[in-house]
Design a protein around this motif. Sequence first.
Motif, mmCIF file in Angstrom:
data_model
loop_
_atom_site.group_PDB
_atom_site.id
_atom_site.type_symbol
_atom_site.label_atom_id
_atom_site.label_comp_id
_atom_site.label_asym_id
_atom_site.label_seq_id
_atom_site.Cartn_x
_atom_site.Cartn_y
_atom_site.Cartn_z
ATOM 1 N N LEU A 13 -33.132 -4.081 88.936
ATOM 2 C CA LEU A 13 -31.691 -3.977 88.745
ATOM 3 C C LEU A 13 -31.152 -5.261 88.110
ATOM 4 C CD1 LEU A 13 -29.772 -1.653 89.235
ATOM 5 C CD2 LEU A 13 -29.019 -2.776 91.297
ATOM 6 N N GLY A 14 -31.807 -5.659 87.018
ATOM 7 C CA GLY A 14 -31.335 -6.816 86.268
ATOM 8 C C GLY A 14 -29.998 -6.510 85.603
ATOM 9 N N ILE A 15 -29.392 -7.515 85.033
ATOM 10 C CA ILE A 15 -28.088 -7.354 84.381
ATOM 11 C C ILE A 15 -28.149 -6.242 83.343
ATOM 12 C CG2 ILE A 15 -26.389 -8.486 82.875
ATOM 13 C CD1 ILE A 15 -27.004 -11.083 84.369
ATOM 14 N N GLY A 16 -27.185 -5.337 83.431
ATOM 15 C CA GLY A 16 -27.096 -4.211 82.508
ATOM 16 C C GLY A 16 -27.938 -3.008 82.891
ATOM 17 N N LYS A 17 -28.670 -3.091 83.982
ATOM 18 C CA LYS A 17 -29.543 -1.987 84.380
ATOM 19 C C LYS A 17 -28.886 -1.111 85.434
ATOM 20 C CE LYS A 17 -33.703 -3.866 82.792
ATOM 21 N NZ LYS A 17 -35.105 -3.757 82.822
ATOM 22 N N ARG A 18 -29.483 0.062 85.611
ATOM 23 C CA ARG A 18 -29.026 1.060 86.583
ATOM 24 C C ARG A 18 -30.230 1.573 87.346
ATOM 25 N NH1 ARG A 18 -25.252 4.795 82.793
ATOM 26 N NH2 ARG A 18 -24.582 3.153 81.404
ATOM 27 N N ALA A 19 -29.960 2.099 88.515
ATOM 28 C CA ALA A 19 -31.040 2.679 89.307
ATOM 29 C C ALA A 19 -30.440 3.669 90.292
ATOM 30 C CB ALA A 19 -31.804 1.591 90.054
ATOM 31 N N LEU A 30 -26.754 2.835 91.410
ATOM 32 C CA LEU A 30 -26.529 1.398 91.392
ATOM 33 C C LEU A 30 -26.354 0.940 89.957
ATOM 34 C CD1 LEU A 30 -29.414 0.361 93.802
ATOM 35 C CD2 LEU A 30 -27.018 0.698 94.383
ATOM 36 N N PHE A 31 -25.378 0.080 89.736
ATOM 37 C CA PHE A 31 -25.097 -0.455 88.412
ATOM 38 C C PHE A 31 -24.983 -1.970 88.510
ATOM 39 C CE2 PHE A 31 -23.285 3.756 88.668
ATOM 40 C CZ PHE A 31 -23.587 4.344 87.449
ATOM 41 N N ASN A 32 -25.632 -2.694 87.598
ATOM 42 C CA ASN A 32 -25.472 -4.135 87.520
ATOM 43 C C ASN A 32 -24.639 -4.424 86.272
ATOM 44 O OD1 ASN A 32 -25.684 -6.909 87.046
ATOM 45 N ND2 ASN A 32 -27.725 -7.013 87.941
ATOM 46 N N VAL A 33 -23.382 -4.763 86.491
ATOM 47 C CA VAL A 33 -22.455 -5.055 85.396
ATOM 48 C C VAL A 33 -22.180 -6.552 85.410
ATOM 49 C CG1 VAL A 33 -20.170 -4.599 84.428
ATOM 50 C CG2 VAL A 33 -21.411 -2.762 85.605
ATOM 51 N N ASP A 34 -22.709 -7.242 84.418
ATOM 52 C CA ASP A 34 -22.503 -8.690 84.287
ATOM 53 C C ASP A 34 -22.887 -9.455 85.550
ATOM 54 O OD1 ASP A 34 -21.591 -8.367 81.667
ATOM 55 O OD2 ASP A 34 -19.537 -8.029 82.345
ATOM 56 N N GLY A 35 -23.950 -9.027 86.218
ATOM 57 C CA GLY A 35 -24.433 -9.715 87.404
ATOM 58 C C GLY A 35 -23.829 -9.242 88.716
ATOM 59 N N GLN A 36 -22.829 -8.371 88.648
ATOM 60 C CA GLN A 36 -22.221 -7.797 89.859
ATOM 61 C C GLN A 36 -22.826 -6.414 90.077
ATOM 62 O OE1 GLN A 36 -19.700 -9.074 92.009
ATOM 63 N NE2 GLN A 36 -20.266 -7.297 93.213
ATOM 64 N N VAL A 37 -23.360 -6.175 91.281
ATOM 65 C CA VAL A 37 -23.992 -4.894 91.586
ATOM 66 C C VAL A 37 -22.997 -3.990 92.305
ATOM 67 C CG1 VAL A 37 -25.865 -3.741 92.826
ATOM 68 C CG2 VAL A 37 -26.280 -5.932 91.688
ATOM 69 N N LYS A 55 -21.455 6.982 80.592
ATOM 70 C CA LYS A 55 -21.106 5.865 79.718
ATOM 71 C C LYS A 55 -20.340 4.819 80.519
ATOM 72 C CE LYS A 55 -18.460 4.703 75.629
ATOM 73 N NZ LYS A 55 -17.520 5.185 74.628
ATOM 74 N N LEU A 56 -20.768 3.556 80.404
ATOM 75 C CA LEU A 56 -20.081 2.460 81.077
ATOM 76 C C LEU A 56 -19.072 1.799 80.150
ATOM 77 C CD1 LEU A 56 -22.817 0.536 83.095
ATOM 78 C CD2 LEU A 56 -20.921 1.876 83.985
ATOM 79 N N ASP A 57 -17.933 1.450 80.723
ATOM 80 C CA ASP A 57 -16.912 0.677 80.026
ATOM 81 C C ASP A 57 -16.394 -0.340 81.035
ATOM 82 O OD1 ASP A 57 -14.930 -0.331 78.406
ATOM 83 O OD2 ASP A 57 -13.630 1.429 78.555
ATOM 84 N N GLY A 58 -17.000 -1.509 81.052
ATOM 85 C CA GLY A 58 -16.655 -2.491 82.073
ATOM 86 C C GLY A 58 -17.065 -1.978 83.432
ATOM 87 N N ARG A 59 -16.090 -1.927 84.357
ATOM 88 C CA ARG A 59 -16.364 -1.434 85.716
ATOM 89 C C ARG A 59 -16.076 0.058 85.847
ATOM 90 N NH1 ARG A 59 -13.538 -5.080 90.100
ATOM 91 N NH2 ARG A 59 -11.921 -3.698 89.406
ATOM 92 N N TRP A 60 -16.007 0.790 84.778
ATOM 93 C CA TRP A 60 -15.743 2.228 84.811
ATOM 94 C C TRP A 60 -16.962 2.985 84.297
ATOM 95 C CZ3 TRP A 60 -11.262 4.148 86.825
ATOM 96 C CH2 TRP A 60 -10.228 3.217 87.035
ATOM 97 N N VAL A 61 -17.277 4.093 84.966
ATOM 98 C CA VAL A 61 -18.342 4.966 84.503
ATOM 99 C C VAL A 61 -17.724 6.331 84.208
ATOM 100 C CG1 VAL A 61 -19.046 5.723 86.835
ATOM 101 C CG2 VAL A 61 -20.670 5.849 84.940
ATOM 102 N N GLN A 62 -18.141 6.902 83.078
ATOM 103 C CA GLN A 62 -17.617 8.200 82.655
ATOM 104 C C GLN A 62 -18.652 9.274 82.933
ATOM 105 O OE1 GLN A 62 -16.290 8.245 78.626
ATOM 106 N NE2 GLN A 62 -15.854 10.427 78.624
ATOM 107 N N CYS A 63 -18.234 10.313 83.653
ATOM 108 C CA CYS A 63 -19.127 11.426 83.955
ATOM 109 C C CYS A 63 -19.596 12.065 82.648
ATOM 110 C CB CYS A 63 -18.412 12.457 84.831
ATOM 111 S SG CYS A 63 -19.414 13.916 85.168
#
Length: 108
Positions: A13-19, A30-37, A55-63
């Motif tokens: 779950l490195g920066i920019g990754k999902r799991a 799980l989403f790692n956005v700029d180091g925040q999980v 699709k991610l846009d900052g702290r928003w995820v689009q279904c």
Amino acid sequence: MTNILVVPASVDLGIGKRARVQANGSHIALFNVDGQVYAIDDSCPHNGASLLFGKLDGRWVQCPAHGLRFNLATGCLRGGGMNVRAYPVEIAEDCIRITLPTPVTRHQ
């Protein structure tokens, strides 16, 4: 009461990754956005589509199914209405810990 889910070290779950992890019979994205999980339920309340690949846009995820957008920190739908559950996340000693509600048991 709560319980803690410790994410296995094998989950990258490195920066920019999902799991995706499973707990209490549910899938958690799980989403790692700029180091925040962030951790949210991996099921859109509209039709059950997986949010993990949205699709991610900052702290928003689009279904990916119908375009609904959820805040990763709060689980709230942009514009109000349906929400997904967001879980508190703590990173300690290089370990990701997700706080989950304790399942309710009923005595008969």
